[in-house]
Scaffold this motif. Structure first.
Motif: not given
Length: 126
Positions: A28-32, A59-74, A87-90
């Motif tokens: 995740i750190e390097d993803y963005g 997707p909103a149902y994945l947004l916990s833990g490291s997925a939140v960081e990945l979404d922020r990076s996106i 565009v936010p996930g559904c």
């Protein structure tokens, strides 16, 4: 492949939907940084510096833990890249695996992508 397709068609934009596969320790750190490079390289290689890009969040149902960081990076990539929208996930649902969108969610995300791309195409016209 895109270059070959452009020989007989017109590329109007890129839709980028990230999956959850990058939710691993260390990636995740390097993803963005890597995503921004990939998107800019598309524009450079195609010689389309203003090519609209829409990136989709997780997707909103994945947004916990490291997925939140990945979404922020996106989202951060979209915020920092000219001619790019996030565009936010559904949250309408998944196919039963808590991972992949169901039909209703796919339609909603498609609608969000269409609205964002329309806005970017108007921006390009200016």
């Amino acid at each position: 492949r895109v270059g070959i397709a452009c020989e007989s068609g017109l590329l109007r934009g890129i839709l980028w939907q990230q999956g959850e596969s990058d939710i691993e320790a260390g990636s995740i750190e390097d993803y963005g940084i890597q995503l921004a490079k990939v998107l800019e390289s598309f524009r450079q290689r195609l010689e389309l510096p203003e090519l609209p890009i829409v990136v989709g969040g997780l997707p909103a149902y994945l947004l916990s833990g490291s997925a939140v960081e990945l979404d922020r990076s996106i989202r951060s990539v979209a915020d920092g890249l000219r001619g790019c929208l996030y565009v936010p996930g559904c949250a309408l649902g998944h196919i039963g695996d808590c991972l992949h969108y169901n039909t209703d969610s796919q339609r909603e995300v498609g609608y969000r992508y269409a609205l964002a791309m329309q806005a970017l195409l108007e921006w390009v016209k200016r």
